[in-house]
Write a protein that holds these residues in place. Sequence first.
Motif, PDB file in Angstrom:
ATOM      1  N   ARG A   1     -11.663   2.063  -2.956  1.00  0.00           N
ATOM      2  CA  ARG A   1     -11.255   0.836  -2.486  1.00  0.00           C
ATOM      3  C   ARG A   1     -11.399   0.395  -1.184  1.00  0.00           C
ATOM      4  O   ARG A   1     -11.865  -0.448  -0.662  1.00  0.00           O
ATOM      5  CB  ARG A   1      -9.456   0.466  -2.778  1.00  0.00           C
ATOM      6  CG  ARG A   1      -8.842  -0.799  -2.435  1.00  0.00           C
ATOM      7  CD  ARG A   1      -7.525  -0.948  -2.507  1.00  0.00           C
ATOM      8  NE  ARG A   1      -7.002  -0.598  -4.155  1.00  0.00           N
ATOM      9  CZ  ARG A   1      -7.023  -1.524  -4.806  1.00  0.00           C
ATOM     10  NH1 ARG A   1      -7.149  -2.857  -4.512  1.00  0.00           N
ATOM     11  NH2 ARG A   1      -6.790  -1.191  -6.247  1.00  0.00           N
TER      12      ARG A   1
ATOM     13  N   GLY B   1       0.721  -1.167  -0.012  1.00  0.00           N
ATOM     14  CA  GLY B   1      -0.055   0.091  -0.156  1.00  0.00           C
ATOM     15  C   GLY B   1       0.823   1.223   0.070  1.00  0.00           C
ATOM     16  O   GLY B   1       0.678   2.273  -0.653  1.00  0.00           O
TER      17      GLY B   1
ATOM     18  N   GLN C   1       1.028   4.447  -2.897  1.00  0.00           N
ATOM     19  CA  GLN C   1       1.048   5.640  -2.425  1.00  0.00           C
ATOM     20  C   GLN C   1       2.106   6.496  -3.018  1.00  0.00           C
ATOM     21  O   GLN C   1       1.993   7.603  -3.730  1.00  0.00           O
ATOM     22  CB  GLN C   1       0.715   6.044  -1.191  1.00  0.00           C
ATOM     23  CG  GLN C   1      -0.514   5.328  -0.570  1.00  0.00           C
ATOM     24  CD  GLN C   1      -0.815   5.589   0.927  1.00  0.00           C
ATOM     25  OE1 GLN C   1       0.304   5.860   1.436  1.00  0.00           O
ATOM     26  NE2 GLN C   1      -1.953   5.564   1.327  1.00  0.00           N
TER      27      GLN C   1
ATOM     28  N   GLN D   1      -9.527   6.500  -6.329  1.00  0.00           N
ATOM     29  CA  GLN D   1      -9.613   5.037  -6.368  1.00  0.00           C
ATOM     30  C   GLN D   1      -9.316   4.615  -5.055  1.00  0.00           C
ATOM     31  O   GLN D   1      -9.657   3.477  -4.558  1.00  0.00           O
ATOM     32  CB  GLN D   1      -8.404   4.829  -7.407  1.00  0.00           C
ATOM     33  CG  GLN D   1      -8.538   5.008  -8.860  1.00  0.00           C
ATOM     34  CD  GLN D   1      -7.559   4.741  -9.705  1.00  0.00           C
ATOM     35  OE1 GLN D   1      -6.334   4.207  -9.171  1.00  0.00           O
ATOM     36  NE2 GLN D   1      -7.646   4.913 -10.943  1.00  0.00           N
ATOM     37  N   GLU D   2      -8.338   5.284  -4.284  1.00  0.00           N
ATOM     38  CA  GLU D   2      -8.199   4.755  -2.921  1.00  0.00           C
ATOM     39  C   GLU D   2      -9.392   4.749  -1.935  1.00  0.00           C
ATOM     40  O   GLU D   2      -9.634   3.847  -1.157  1.00  0.00           O
ATOM     41  CB  GLU D   2      -6.957   5.655  -2.138  1.00  0.00           C
ATOM     42  CG  GLU D   2      -6.605   4.931  -0.840  1.00  0.00           C
ATOM     43  CD  GLU D   2      -5.845   3.502  -0.980  1.00  0.00           C
ATOM     44  OE1 GLU D   2      -6.084   2.848   0.197  1.00  0.00           O
ATOM     45  OE2 GLU D   2      -5.366   3.283  -1.886  1.00  0.00           O
TER      46      GLU D   2
END
Length: 449
Positions: free
Chosen positions: A156, A85, A89, A152-153
């Motif tokens: 999710r 993750g 980022q 998008q994050e």
Amino acid sequence: MSQNDSQSDSIQNPRVTWEGCSVLLDINDGDRLVFARLSAGSTLKIGNKTYSLQPLIGCPFGSLFQVENGDQGHCLARFVPTVEGNNIQEKGDFESQDEIKDNRALVDNNKAQSLTGEEINAMRSQGATGDEIVEALIANSATFEKKTLFSQEKYRLKKQKKYAPKVLLRRPFARSICEAYFKKYPARIGFLRVDALSLLLSMANVTANSDVLVVDMVGGLLTGAVAERLGGTGYVCSTYLGSTPYSIDIVRIFNLSNEICKRIVRSSLADLSLSQNGTSEQIHQQGDDINMECLSNNQMSSSVGTEEITPTENERSDLISETTVSPVNKTGKSTKAGNKASKQAIDLWKENGFSSLIIAAPELDLWSLLKDLLPLLANSAPFAIYHQYLQPLATCMHNLQLGKMAIGLQISEPWLREYQVLPSRTHPCMQMSAFGGYILSGIKICSSS
């Protein structure tokens, strides 16, 4: 029996859960907070399904759990997050410099997702994990690639909370318990914020081997915090008006050892009063009248051993019966905190005085209470008084100055700002607490009269 108890306390690792201990379960990064007591039959309900908490026994605090498919169906399994993750980022920060995206062309018409609910249920019946369902939703979304990296994050995380919820195993101590209560039901702890609680302990000079006099009408949070800081040295005496002690049930959530619990005692203000004339009867009568008014509030907080706090739900009763959610382990009985103080200890406190005083009693007349409590302190002993409003503390400060009963008087207003810390998105939180009450602090001096 006492040797066995002391040996068990020394062998017990406070960093690892054990059967019968209290835990704070953080579901989906603070969306839901649950106090539970671990046992073989304790359960946790997430959505419309119930999961056993037995896999949490023996795991270190801070462990992360996720719903997975096991031999006996869905269960909570230990989850170890990867550094993928963070790499995503960092990669997104570099890509954002070369490629500029925005969401202006996206239309929310519920037609972007081609995966139907029947297909998702079919994947679940075939044993698909929550992460696999989330990846399938992303792959079948027609607008996912057109969104910005931040969008998008968010997408999710939203799907992960629904199809792959995570449970963080937190250790209940003064800060986590205060934050959990303040987030949803601050009235039960007198709107006592965590920074105000820290200031109370600091201004009252709560250190090792101190004898602290406490007036706790915030459910036992203040008593537990003082006992936790003392660490088994000194004493915490929770005093009360009348004949009915105030509820300190939150102390049970702290997982305090038997040695620390022995240091938490109770005594009525009439028993601690230095004067042996009619003032004792007056204190009894005044306390009985106040206790009748506060009886309903004490009864509401009498079973906070297992409790659920859900910040996103509407105001409702969040007390959950221990038999249905988290049964208490009946095999290992521990020392109960809040036993009556012995006569020898009371006589010693009458002779030498307490080393500090902390008051958190939103429902009492502070000045009438302080007049009776201040003579119980030793000379040069500090005191700290918390109240949600300023006027009662201002009245106490004015009367203390007129009577030359204390020095170093000041009223403090704690202020706290919480920040969101994320790559390229560090800023103060949009919703924060703007009010944390007031604290009156000072040092008692020997009156000339």
